[in-house]
Design a protein around this motif. Structure first.
Motif, PDB file in Angstrom:
ATOM      1  N   HIS A 164      47.069  42.189  38.401  1.00 47.60           N
ATOM      2  CA  HIS A 164      47.751  41.329  39.369  1.00 47.60           C
ATOM      3  C   HIS A 164      47.222  39.899  39.277  1.00 47.60           C
ATOM      4  N   ASN A 165      45.921  39.745  39.187  1.00 46.94           N
ATOM      5  CA  ASN A 165      45.327  38.409  39.076  1.00 46.94           C
ATOM      6  C   ASN A 165      45.735  37.715  37.779  1.00 46.94           C
ATOM      7  N   ILE A 166      45.728  38.448  36.673  1.00 41.12           N
ATOM      8  CA  ILE A 166      46.125  37.855  35.387  1.00 41.12           C
ATOM      9  C   ILE A 166      47.605  37.492  35.406  1.00 41.12           C
ATOM     10  N   GLN A 167      48.437  38.372  35.966  1.00 38.70           N
ATOM     11  CA  GLN A 167      49.872  38.087  36.051  1.00 38.70           C
ATOM     12  C   GLN A 167      50.120  36.820  36.863  1.00 38.70           C
ATOM     13  N   ASN A 168      49.446  36.685  37.991  1.00 39.05           N
ATOM     14  CA  ASN A 168      49.612  35.481  38.815  1.00 39.05           C
ATOM     15  C   ASN A 168      49.227  34.232  38.033  1.00 39.05           C
TER      16      ASN A 168
END
Length: 153
Positions: A16-20
């Protein structure tokens, strides 16, 4: 060394953090708060992990990105989303990732995906794999998505 592995809920927060991070520039450019993956909640990420074939992309045993494969029918598969941490973009890893995904689904006859029309680089990237533009979808005054398909031989 690059590898791709199916994920579970334990990897959701990191992905989720990388996608954001990966989609933040598009969010700023296109002001698309409806469909941009950077706007997804952790619950939406967990849903995708459970509902689709979701993979973490590893480089030297570190998660650097993710890719989801949605099975639309026995023969049709959709890549959505595919992303890398910005620090790993433009290093030739995308070619390895797409080729690895194709190898995981040897029975797939049709692949589809979408990318922002203004992003000519993305379009050229997918076209080198044989994807062809099959239509467009207006999102807002700043963003139109180009839809691509590839028929496997």
């Amino acid at each position: 060394m690059l590898s791709i592995k199916r994920v579970g809920q334990n990897e959701a927060e990191v992905l989720h953090n990388i996608q954001n991070e990966a989609f933040q520039e598009d969010l700023v450019s296109y002001q698309d708060f409806e469909t941009n993956p950077a706007c997804e909640s952790i619950d939406q990420m967990l849903y995708k992990i459970n509902a689709h074939d979701y993979y973490a992309i590893y480089f030297q045993d570190q998660i650097i990105g993710g890719v989801a494969v949605q099975k639309r029918a026995d023969y049709e598969h959709r890549i959505s989303p595919m992303y890398l941490s910005p620090s790993y973009q433009n290093k030739g890893l995308g070619t390895q990732i797409v080729n690895s995904i194709f190898l995981l689904y040897p029975d797939a006859c049709l692949w589809s995906l979408s990318t922002p029309k203004p992003s000519l680089r993305n379009g050229h990237f997918y076209e080198k794999f044989g994807f062809i533009s099959v239509g467009e979808q207006y999102i807002n005054e700043r963003l139109t998505l180009t839809h691509y398909q590839k028929v496997m031989k």
